[in-house]
Design a protein around this motif. Structure first.
Motif, PDB file in Angstrom:
ATOM      1  N   GLY A 466       0.844  -1.137   0.065  1.00 20.70           N
ATOM      2  CA  GLY A 466      -0.029   0.083  -0.044  1.00 20.70           C
ATOM      3  C   GLY A 466       0.862   1.166   0.062  1.00 20.70           C
ATOM      4  N   ARG A 467       2.141   1.198   0.104  1.00 17.57           N
ATOM      5  CA  ARG A 467       2.814   2.281   0.195  1.00 17.57           C
ATOM      6  C   ARG A 467       3.510   2.758  -1.499  1.00 17.57           C
ATOM      7  NH1 ARG A 467       5.673   0.218   5.040  1.00 17.57           N
ATOM      8  NH2 ARG A 467       7.533  -0.537   3.571  1.00 17.57           N
ATOM      9  N   GLN A 468       3.990   4.199  -1.392  1.00 23.35           N
ATOM     10  CA  GLN A 468       4.426   4.469  -2.588  1.00 23.35           C
ATOM     11  C   GLN A 468       5.814   3.942  -2.679  1.00 23.35           C
ATOM     12  OE1 GLN A 468       4.998   8.658  -2.804  1.00 23.35           O
ATOM     13  NE2 GLN A 468       5.791   8.735  -4.834  1.00 23.35           N
ATOM     14  N   GLU A 469       6.524   3.427  -1.845  1.00 23.05           N
ATOM     15  CA  GLU A 469       7.733   2.751  -1.957  1.00 23.05           C
ATOM     16  C   GLU A 469       7.680   1.704  -1.125  1.00 23.05           C
ATOM     17  OE1 GLU A 469      11.356   4.722  -0.724  1.00 23.05           O
ATOM     18  OE2 GLU A 469      10.954   6.665  -1.852  1.00 23.05           O
ATOM     19  N   PRO A 470       7.101   0.308  -1.717  1.00 25.72           N
ATOM     20  CA  PRO A 470       6.805  -0.771  -1.031  1.00 25.72           C
ATOM     21  C   PRO A 470       7.717  -1.407  -0.023  1.00 25.72           C
ATOM     22  CG  PRO A 470       5.944  -0.867  -3.080  1.00 25.72           C
ATOM     23  CD  PRO A 470       6.803   0.127  -3.281  1.00 25.72           C
ATOM     24  N   LEU A 471       9.055  -1.487  -0.674  1.00 28.23           N
ATOM     25  CA  LEU A 471      10.193  -2.172  -0.021  1.00 28.23           C
ATOM     26  C   LEU A 471      11.052  -1.100   0.949  1.00 28.23           C
ATOM     27  CD1 LEU A 471      11.528  -4.511   1.013  1.00 28.23           C
ATOM     28  CD2 LEU A 471      13.068  -4.365  -1.274  1.00 28.23           C
ATOM     29  N   GLN A 472      11.085  -1.242   1.969  1.00 26.48           N
ATOM     30  CA  GLN A 472      11.991  -0.301   2.769  1.00 26.48           C
ATOM     31  C   GLN A 472      12.906  -1.146   3.450  1.00 26.48           C
ATOM     32  OE1 GLN A 472       9.446   2.328   5.365  1.00 26.48           O
ATOM     33  NE2 GLN A 472       8.763   3.298   3.486  1.00 26.48           N
ATOM     34  N   ARG A 473      14.458  -0.762   3.586  1.00 27.50           N
ATOM     35  CA  ARG A 473      15.429  -1.600   4.220  1.00 27.50           C
ATOM     36  C   ARG A 473      16.153  -0.702   5.075  1.00 27.50           C
ATOM     37  NH1 ARG A 473      17.441  -4.163  -1.288  1.00 27.50           N
ATOM     38  NH2 ARG A 473      16.671  -1.765  -1.937  1.00 27.50           N
ATOM     39  N   LYS A 474      16.691  -1.131   6.414  1.00 30.00           N
ATOM     40  CA  LYS A 474      17.361  -0.542   7.520  1.00 30.00           C
ATOM     41  C   LYS A 474      18.592  -1.711   7.965  1.00 30.00           C
ATOM     42  CE  LYS A 474      14.028   2.884   8.804  1.00 30.00           C
ATOM     43  NZ  LYS A 474      13.212   3.204   9.950  1.00 30.00           N
ATOM     44  N   ALA A 475      19.579  -1.041   8.214  1.00 25.20           N
ATOM     45  CA  ALA A 475      20.639  -1.876   9.072  1.00 25.20           C
ATOM     46  C   ALA A 475      21.243  -1.124  10.200  1.00 25.20           C
ATOM     47  CB  ALA A 475      21.457  -1.995   8.084  1.00 25.20           C
ATOM     48  N   ARG A 476      21.553  -2.053  11.071  1.00 23.15           N
ATOM     49  CA  ARG A 476      22.088  -1.537  12.378  1.00 23.15           C
ATOM     50  C   ARG A 476      23.491  -2.405  12.701  1.00 23.15           C
ATOM     51  NH1 ARG A 476      17.003  -0.017  16.290  1.00 23.15           N
ATOM     52  NH2 ARG A 476      16.070   1.422  15.099  1.00 23.15           N
ATOM     53  N   ALA A 477      24.410  -1.867  13.139  1.00 28.96           N
ATOM     54  CA  ALA A 477      25.676  -2.660  13.439  1.00 28.96           C
ATOM     55  C   ALA A 477      26.364  -2.544  14.531  1.00 28.96           C
ATOM     56  CB  ALA A 477      26.663  -2.458  12.235  1.00 28.96           C
ATOM     57  N   THR A 478      26.851  -3.468  15.178  1.00 29.36           N
ATOM     58  CA  THR A 478      27.758  -3.110  16.428  1.00 29.36           C
ATOM     59  C   THR A 478      29.002  -4.291  16.356  1.00 29.36           C
ATOM     60  OG1 THR A 478      27.765  -3.367  18.651  1.00 29.36           O
ATOM     61  CG2 THR A 478      26.259  -4.637  17.599  1.00 29.36           C
ATOM     62  N   ASN A 479      30.084  -4.094  17.243  1.00 34.46           N
ATOM     63  CA  ASN A 479      31.106  -5.026  17.237  1.00 34.46           C
ATOM     64  C   ASN A 479      30.807  -5.778  18.640  1.00 34.46           C
ATOM     65  OD1 ASN A 479      32.758  -4.351  14.788  1.00 34.46           O
ATOM     66  ND2 ASN A 479      33.231  -2.633  15.871  1.00 34.46           N
ATOM     67  N   ASP A 480      29.695  -5.481  19.355  1.00 36.06           N
ATOM     68  CA  ASP A 480      29.994  -6.143  20.735  1.00 36.06           C
ATOM     69  C   ASP A 480      28.460  -7.445  20.502  1.00 36.06           C
ATOM     70  OD1 ASP A 480      30.306  -6.008  23.780  1.00 36.06           O
ATOM     71  OD2 ASP A 480      28.322  -5.957  23.734  1.00 36.06           O
ATOM     72  N   GLU A 481      28.628  -8.315  20.803  1.00 33.32           N
ATOM     73  CA  GLU A 481      27.764  -9.344  20.831  1.00 33.32           C
ATOM     74  C   GLU A 481      26.405  -9.185  21.805  1.00 33.32           C
ATOM     75  OE1 GLU A 481      27.099 -14.346  20.920  1.00 33.32           O
ATOM     76  OE2 GLU A 481      29.104 -13.504  21.558  1.00 33.32           O
ATOM     77  N   GLN A 482      26.802  -8.935  23.067  1.00 37.60           N
ATOM     78  CA  GLN A 482      25.715  -8.827  24.152  1.00 37.60           C
ATOM     79  C   GLN A 482      24.840  -7.514  23.445  1.00 37.60           C
ATOM     80  OE1 GLN A 482      27.062  -8.025  27.856  1.00 37.60           O
ATOM     81  NE2 GLN A 482      24.851  -7.752  28.524  1.00 37.60           N
ATOM     82  N   GLN A 483      25.237  -6.347  22.919  1.00 39.00           N
ATOM     83  CA  GLN A 483      24.749  -5.312  22.379  1.00 39.00           C
ATOM     84  C   GLN A 483      23.820  -5.693  21.111  1.00 39.00           C
ATOM     85  OE1 GLN A 483      27.067  -1.836  20.737  1.00 39.00           O
ATOM     86  NE2 GLN A 483      25.609  -0.452  21.728  1.00 39.00           N
ATOM     87  N   PHE A 484      24.631  -6.619  20.310  1.00 40.95           N
ATOM     88  CA  PHE A 484      23.960  -6.883  19.279  1.00 40.95           C
ATOM     89  C   PHE A 484      22.306  -7.516  19.528  1.00 40.95           C
ATOM     90  CE2 PHE A 484      22.996 -11.005  16.895  1.00 40.95           C
ATOM     91  CZ  PHE A 484      22.812 -10.749  15.707  1.00 40.95           C
ATOM     92  N   TRP A 485      22.425  -8.513  20.590  1.00 42.94           N
ATOM     93  CA  TRP A 485      21.143  -9.190  20.885  1.00 42.94           C
ATOM     94  C   TRP A 485      20.202  -8.211  21.494  1.00 42.94           C
ATOM     95  CZ3 TRP A 485      20.159 -13.507  18.837  1.00 42.94           C
ATOM     96  CH2 TRP A 485      21.169 -14.312  18.442  1.00 42.94           C
ATOM     97  N   GLN A 486      20.816  -7.189  22.343  1.00 42.45           N
ATOM     98  CA  GLN A 486      19.696  -6.124  22.963  1.00 42.45           C
ATOM     99  C   GLN A 486      19.177  -5.289  21.674  1.00 42.45           C
ATOM    100  OE1 GLN A 486      22.495  -4.237  25.760  1.00 42.45           O
ATOM    101  NE2 GLN A 486      22.264  -6.004  27.217  1.00 42.45           N
ATOM    102  N   MET A 487      20.038  -4.913  20.715  1.00 42.07           N
ATOM    103  CA  MET A 487      19.374  -4.195  19.647  1.00 42.07           C
ATOM    104  C   MET A 487      18.554  -5.027  18.886  1.00 42.07           C
ATOM    105  SD  MET A 487      23.210  -2.634  18.460  1.00 42.07           S
ATOM    106  CE  MET A 487      22.793  -2.209  16.780  1.00 42.07           C
TER     107      MET A 487
END
Length: 533
Positions: A466-487
């Protein structure tokens, strides 16, 4: 600055060229990158023809009345860093913008140090162009060439190679502990004029103050008749800047094309844009640019008709509007004009371009890997767009055409880099009618071989018809494993859970769930559908 032995790449007498790891002051690299990003990279390339229009009063946009117009020196943008309080090591060094390499221990360093000491200046950061004087003996007023600077600083054979390195200052961003980068440019230029005398090896870059209608005559004087690389125009009041250089041309082979759209100015049987590439000595292809302008309607149709599609493309390139280029047989050689060429983008990152392999028997393109390369500014087809007298051999469309124009090392052969594969750690997919939200978390396993790779990455995809741009993508990154799971958990709960954090937002259900942890994200039982294909 005291250099660790392991950081030195080149040395000759007192001269050293070192890796960026030797810079202990984080403000230096930050200053180089920010100046390049917020000042130098925002200077727009201008066709000399625009100056004609301004002079004749035909231009709709004027440049201004009090313009600082300087001669462009063909060298390397560098930050001169000076600290008189250093007692163990070098009091000054140059840090370039492309790779943060350090140059120290040259005559040009000693002369600048003496000038600043005589003015009572204990520390400063000055922007300018490091260059190599041509001629025998060295003529510091002659036409410099970047490839000479690169050759002499990387592999000096005699002292004269180092002694012919000079510096032309054009800006100051710090004096003592006081930042100057926010001051008006005319104040910074005034400081340079009062501080740096006109010498051979060290001087301010030649600069005139004039109105925009006078710039065309100055360009003719210093570039067309004087042989300078170009001119730089700076409006101190607006902060806008322009680089004006003669139009350059190179030959490149066409490897991809996209036609016009139905109802657009360019019809579906005509070329809208082409992908062009150069070739390495080993025969592989290096993507150079997308080129679309410069053709009339008849030429667009004739050129498009001559292209032969590749039947099995193993690589896909996209246009700015999201359409895929159709890769073609590398047969036609184009003449491409451009105003400038860069190897580092506005964010200070190295330009990466795909290197491709063409299998003539299978008529197929495959991606080898992305390589540090260049990008053309304002590319367009030449008035004579094709070179029918040339073929796509490794000489006619050689990659060496860009060598010496920017600071880049070109390999003789392209060897694919072996890198570890990523490890999938988690994948959660949610659905609501025709809407899908997917979260994928993985460990890259690449940070050990390249510091620019994050170790943990979360990729999110949001699809809705239903959107004008149907596909939207984002990414987040870290070097810490514990922070990765929290994120990962917090991001999922932000997107598909209600305010309590215990139930999915109304209408959302779980399509699939994969998690390598013993205790994955707790999902409401009624929401779990776990559909299988």
């Amino acid at each position: 600055m005291k250099l660790a032995p392991g950081s030195i790449e080149t040395s000759f007498g007192t001269y050293v060229r070192s890796k960026p790891e030797c810079i202990t002051d984080p403000d230096v690299i930050k200053a180089v990158d920010e100046y390049k990003r917020w000042v130098a990279q925002k200077f727009l390339a201008m066709d000399p023809g625009m100056l004609d229009d301004i002079k004749k009063g035909k231009a709709s946009n004027r440049l201004g009345e009090n313009l600082f117009v300087s001669i462009k020196v063909d060298g390397e943008f560098s930050l001169f860093v000076y600290d008189s309080m250093v007692t163990d090591g070098f009091k000054s060094y140059f840090c370039n913008s492309s790779s943060h390499r350090v140059h120290a221990g040259m005559k040009v360093n000693a002369e600048l140090e003496a000038i600043l000491a005589s003015k009572g200046i204990t520390s400063t950061m000055i922007c300018g162009e490091l260059f190599c004087a041509p001629g025998e003996p060295a003529d510091f007023s002659g036409r410099a060439r970047l490839f000479d600077l690169l050759r002499y600083t990387r592999n000096p054979e005699k002292q004269d190679d180092i002694d012919r390195i000079g510096f032309r200052a054009f800006d100051v961003i710090r004096v003592g502990q006081e930042p100057w980068n926010r001051k008006p440019y005319y104040e910074r230029f005034k400081w340079l004029k009062a501080t740096i005398p006109e010498m051979q090896r060290v001087a301010i870059i030649p600069t005139q103050i004039m109105k925009d209608v006078q710039v065309r005559d100055y360009y003719e004087q210093v570039v067309e008749r004087g042989g300078a690389e170009g001119i730089v125009i700076r409006n101190s009041e607006t902060g806008k800047g322009y680089k004006v250089k003669p139009v350059n041309t190179l030959d490149a082979v066409i490897i991809g094309a996209v036609a016009g759209l139905e109802g657009s100015r360019i019809p579906q049987d005509a070329l809208a844009s082409a992908l062009v590439a150069l070739r390495y000595p080993d025969g592989n292809y290096q993507l150079l640019s997308q080129v679309g302008s410069g053709l009339d309607d008849a030429t667009r149709k004739a050129l498009f008709a001559r292209l032969q599609p590749a039947d099995q493309p193993g690589y896909i390139a996209a246009t700015a509007d999201g359409r895929a280029f159709r890769l073609v047989k590398p047969v036609l050689v184009a003449q491409v004009n451009y105003l400038d060429i860069i190897s580092v983008n506005a964010y200070g990152n190295v330009v990466m371009q795909p290197c491709l392999k063409y299998d003539e028997q299978a008529n197929k393109w495959d991606l080898i890997e992305y390589m540090p390369f260049v990008r053309l500014i304002s590319p367009r087809f030449n008035e004579v767009p094709l070179r029918d007298d040339k073929t796509n051999n490794i000489n006619d469309v050689r990659v060496a055409q860009v060598e010496g124009l920017v600071d880049i090392n070109l390999p003789q052969a392209v060897v694919p880099t072996s890198v570890p594969k990523a490890t999938l750690l988690a994948r959660y997919v949610f659905e609501k009618g025709e809407m899908i939200r997917k979260f994928v978390g993985f460990k890259s396993n690449k940070s050990a071989i390249d510091r620019f790779y994050p170790e943990y990455v979360i990729y999110a995809m949001d699809f809705s018809t239903g959107r004008q741009e149907p596909l939207q993508r984002k990414a987040r990154a870290t070097n810490d494993e514990q922070q990765f799971w929290q994120m990962l958990e917090s991001w999922i709960k932000e997107e598909v859970f209600d305010k309590t954090g215990k139930s999915l937002t109304r209408g959302w259900g779980v399509y699939s769930q994969f998690d390598t942890r013993p205790e994955p994200i707790e999902l409401p039982e009624l929401a779990v559908k776990m559909k299988k294909k």
